[in-house]
Design an enzyme around this catalytic site. Structure first.
Site, PDB file in Angstrom:
ATOM      1  N   ASP A 472       0.975  -1.107   0.079  1.00 17.26           N
ATOM      2  CA  ASP A 472       0.020  -0.015   0.092  1.00 17.26           C
ATOM      3  C   ASP A 472       0.755   1.493  -0.012  1.00 17.26           C
ATOM      4  O   ASP A 472       2.233   1.267   0.182  1.00 17.26           O
ATOM      5  CB  ASP A 472      -0.896  -0.031   1.331  1.00 17.26           C
ATOM      6  CG  ASP A 472      -2.179   0.974   1.133  1.00 17.26           C
ATOM      7  OD1 ASP A 472      -2.213   1.467   0.306  1.00 17.26           O
ATOM      8  OD2 ASP A 472      -3.046   0.587   1.790  1.00 17.26           O
ATOM      9  N   ASP A 541     -10.557   2.052  -3.563  1.00 12.74           N
ATOM     10  CA  ASP A 541     -11.080   1.623  -2.151  1.00 12.74           C
ATOM     11  C   ASP A 541     -12.285   1.614  -2.048  1.00 12.74           C
ATOM     12  O   ASP A 541     -13.039   1.091  -1.349  1.00 12.74           O
ATOM     13  CB  ASP A 541     -10.420   2.709  -1.064  1.00 12.74           C
ATOM     14  CG  ASP A 541      -9.290   2.275  -0.312  1.00 12.74           C
ATOM     15  OD1 ASP A 541      -8.825   1.179  -0.656  1.00 12.74           O
ATOM     16  OD2 ASP A 541      -9.089   3.185   0.440  1.00 12.74           O
TER      17      ASP A 541
HETATM   18  C1  DGJ Z   1      -5.587   1.922   1.835  1.00 12.57           C
HETATM   19  C2  DGJ Z   1      -5.993   0.759   1.266  1.00 12.57           C
HETATM   20  O1  DGJ Z   1      -6.678   1.233  -0.047  1.00 12.57           O
HETATM   21  C3  DGJ Z   1      -7.150  -0.011   1.989  1.00 12.57           C
HETATM   22  O2  DGJ Z   1      -7.517  -1.134   1.059  1.00 12.57           O
HETATM   23  C4  DGJ Z   1      -6.620  -0.421   3.185  1.00 12.57           C
HETATM   24  O3  DGJ Z   1      -5.412  -1.327   2.780  1.00 12.57           O
HETATM   25  C5  DGJ Z   1      -6.024   0.862   3.941  1.00 12.57           C
HETATM   26  N1  DGJ Z   1      -5.181   1.296   2.997  1.00 12.57           N
HETATM   27  C6  DGJ Z   1      -5.347   0.241   5.304  1.00 12.57           C
HETATM   28  O4  DGJ Z   1      -4.657   1.368   5.925  1.00 12.57           O
END
Ligand code: DGJ
Length: 731
Positions: A472, A541
């Site tokens: 990430d 997300d």
């Molecule tokens: C952002 C990501 O896009 C999410 O899927 C998740 O992993 C969060 N970060 C975790 O902090």
């Protein structure tokens, strides 16, 4: 005697001049099976583009070709335009030399063509005779995929340093009556929104200056439709392109006074003057492009085929379905929570469990996003038994195991921030702005690169049962600067992006088989530079299925479905309040790499039964999602439906997805979709999946390919969020 000496000297001078004076045009075709880029080194030595489009059997016909318009010399546009000479348009290359002058005029020296399997590589050496700068244009032509990848190698052949002020990967010259540009913008939870406009004279620029590509605002890709004022799916000439670069990028589209379009793609020169010492070479990232005379559909299929075969790490492989802990548990979990989720994932037929954020940091435990990033040791208060225990449990249940990291970032609340404040991206005396309570680590610094490599490496060492890493990256750069680069701050953005690639290259040598997801607050870092190393992307997300329809449609114009992670989550969730039915959510997620991101124990018995059925049927056709050719049947950007299908290469199997995104009044009746890509002469048995009762009268029967493609397929999709998945098998 003196007369004889003069004669000999004159003859020698002619011989030396001969390559220039007697030079003829050199036609250099860069070809794939169906497309052709024709470059011509003119008598003057200037390399120009005369054609990019459908293949012409004899490209030497261009020897006599004159465009007769637009330029002083009556010749075509420069293949790699530079600042200098008579050129006044947007340059691909702008160099400032040690003496302060800015002019570069490149002329053709020689070229070389080599074939290796499906790829024909053409290297063209150009040189500036005054400054001795050498520029090699490299074109890799992927024959079957009809894709060309070009990059440029810029060598400072002079004796003094030179500065690259602009240094595009390549330039593409197009000639049509009009140009419709399609590009992609967005933000967090809203990535890859399709945008478009009819280009007018002068320059349109799509760029990023964000440093890290997070909460994506623009994507380094585009489509240009030629001679039309909209993007057409199945007809018309379309050029689609993408830059393989995860740092700041710039795409420019300049329509000149003669109505020609010059497309430049490259590293964004913003604050990035690149110093080249004598003898040093700078290699640009790849600019990937394709031409289609069957609309956007064929352009996407070309790019996808190339991506699966060459552009995506592990491109041809089918990746496992999964349950991710994020939306189901966020930061609040114990070992017990994880084991129960693993049990549920197993019983639903999923194939992997991914432990997301929140498992690490002891002194500054990661119980929220305010602390812990940078301290990559296990939080034993949450998982006293250790990661290996959880991973082994998953394996014992027949699941693979994945884990989350965000190695490029640090929370001020962490040991790392205290021990290595110099590793944070910063500029002396300026505020260290926080975003999501975190700072960015300086990837231009080799010590930071080693650290980031170590985060991945050490995480992998937590258990031999780790099969998948979710990488990430959750914020962009502010007050850019590096304590490591000293007075060479101009290198920051380029070295930062190259720093990530250095780490990924090393990791891929050590861990060739681990599946790595590229997540950047969702689909921020979605580009073919990252995809050389990553197997898939966290598309967004936003798991709301209606928003996903738009994001996935547009993502798929450039990137293949095999990279598109797509999860079913609860409704409403933290992104939107749309109460989409579970079936619609599954049907949308099943058109990419299927996963779930919720707490399974909260599903009702009926929902569990539907989930089990959808997951089971997905396994029957998912190889088509990963390796089939896509045909888009309806665009959500243009109407009330979204529909697409994936067809096996041998046309013997296909899966069709149909979605209704707006209520249809009863008078409208059913909508007829025209399937595509099937063999018209074969008969296909059509079976609707994921339902008890089919929405199409023809399900369970066999139909001729031409009937399905020419108007017989009209499933009942009347209500908002009605959807259908149909599996086709040739008899
Ligand atoms: C952002 C990501 O896009 C999410 O899927 C998740 O992993 C969060 N970060 C975790 O902090």
């Amino acid at each position: 005697m003196k007369y004889l000496q003069q004669m000999v000297a004159a003859l020698a001078a002619v011989a030396l001049l001969a390559p220039d004076v007697w030079a003829r045009k050199t036609v250099i075709p860069v070809e794939t099976e169906h497309t052709q880029l024709v470059l011509v080194a003119q008598e003057s030595g200037v390399l120009q583009t005369l054609h990019f489009g459908a293949k012409i059997s004899d490209p030497t016909a261009f020897e006599a070709f004159r465009t007769g318009r637009g330029t002083d010399n009556g010749e075509g546009p420069m293949a790699y335009p530079t600042v200098g000479g008579r050129y006044l348009g947007q340059p691909a290359l702008h160099v400032k030399y040690a003496d302060g002058y800015h002019n570069t005029e490149l002329t053709y020296e020689r070229h070389m063509v080599q074939r290796k399997g499906d790829i024909v590589t053409t290297e063209i050496l150009l040189k500036d005779k005054v400054t001795l700068l050498e520029v090699t244009l490299v074109f890799d032509a992927y024959q079957k995929e009809d894709v060309i990848c070009t990059h440029t190698e810029i060598l400072n052949g002079g004796r003094k340093p030179a500065e690259l002020l602009e240094y595009a990967s390549g330039s593409l010259n197009l000639d049509a009556d009009k140009y419709y540009l399609t590009h992609f913008h967005g933000g967090w939870a809203d990535e890859m929104q399709m945008d478009g406009e009819l280009l007018t004279h002068d320059t349109k620029v799509i760029e990023s200056r964000r440093g890290t590509q997070v909460t994506q605002c623009n994507n380094p890709s585009f489509l240009v439709s030629l001679g039309t004022d909209r993007l057409q799916e199945n007809s018309g000439e379309v050029v689609a392109g993408a830059l393989a670069w995860s740092g700041n990028f710039r795409l420019s589209f300049e329509m000149d006074e003669a109505g020609r379009l010059n497309v430049l793609a490259g590293v964004n020169p913003f604050a990035s003057t690149y110093k080249l010492s004598a003898g040093q070479t700078f290699t640009t990232p790849d600019f990937i492009y394709t031409f289609s005379c069957r609309g956007a559909g064929q352009a996407s299929r070309n790019l996808h085929a190339w991506a699966r075969n060459y552009g995506v790490y592990g491109g041809g492989q089918v990746n496992p379905t999964l349950l991710n802990s994020w939306e189901g548990a966020y930061f609040s979990f114990t070992t017990e929570t994880l084991l129960r989720m693993i049990d549920d994932a197993t019983s639903m037929g999923l194939e992997m469990f991914v432990l997301d954020d929140g498992w690490f940091a002891k002194d500054y435990p990661r119980n929220g996003d305010a602390a812990g990033l940078g301290d990559w040791e296990l939080n034993t208060a949450k998982i006293p038994e250790g990661i290996d225990y959880v991973a082994a449990y998953a394996h014992a249940k027949g699941l693979k195991f994945g884990i989350w990291i965000e190695p490029e970032m640090v929370n001020p609340e962490s040991n790392l921030a205290h021990n290595h404040p110099e590793w944070v991206v910063q500029s002396p005396g300026r505020e260290l702005y926080q975003s999501r309570n975190q700072w960015v680590l300086d990837m231009s610094n080799p010590a930071v690169q080693d650290f980031v490599f170590g985060v991945f490496d050490n995480t992998m060492k937590l258990s031999k049962n780790i099969d998948y890493i979710k990488w990430d990256c959750n914020r962009t750069v502010a007050n850019f600067g590096s304590t490591y680069l000293g007075t060479e701050q101009d290198r920051f953005y380029v070295d930062y992006a190259q720093g990530i690639y250095n780490v990924m290259r090393r990791l891929r040598e050590k861990y060739p088989d681990v599946i790595v997801q590229c997540c950047s607050s969702g689909g921020g870092r979605v580009d073919y530079g990252a995809l050389k190393y990553f197997n898939e992307i966290w598309t967004s997300d936003n798991t709301d299925a209606l928003t996903r329809v738009f994001i996935q449609y547009a993502t798929n114009l450039i990137y293949p479905a095999c990279v598109m992670a797509s999860h079913v989550s609860a409704v409403p969730n933290h992104q939107t309040g749309n109460m989409t039915p579970l079936k619609f959510r599954f049907d949308v997620a099943c058109s990419g790499r299927l996963g779930m991101e919720l707490q399974p124990k909260n599903l009702t018995a009926a929902e569990r039964a539907l989930a089990d059925r959808c997951i089971r049927s997905y396994k029957q056709y998912r190889d088509l999602v990963f390796t089939g050719d896509v045909y888009r049947l309806a665009s959500p950007y243009e109407g009330d439906y979204y529909a697409l299908m994936y067809v096996s290469q041998d046309q013997s199997r296909a899966v069709v997805f149909t979605y209704c995104i707006k209520y249809q009044n009863r008078a409208v009746g059913t909508h007829v979709f025209r399937m595509d890509g099937l063999d018209p002469a074969r008969r296909y048995k059509v079976t609707e999946l994921n339902v008890d009762r089919s929405s199409w009268w023809g399900s369970g029967q066999s139909h001729a390919g031409d009937f399905l493609m020419n108007g017989g397929f009209n499933p009942v999709l009347l209500k908002t969020f009605d959807s259908g998945v149909f599996y086709l098998e040739a008899e």
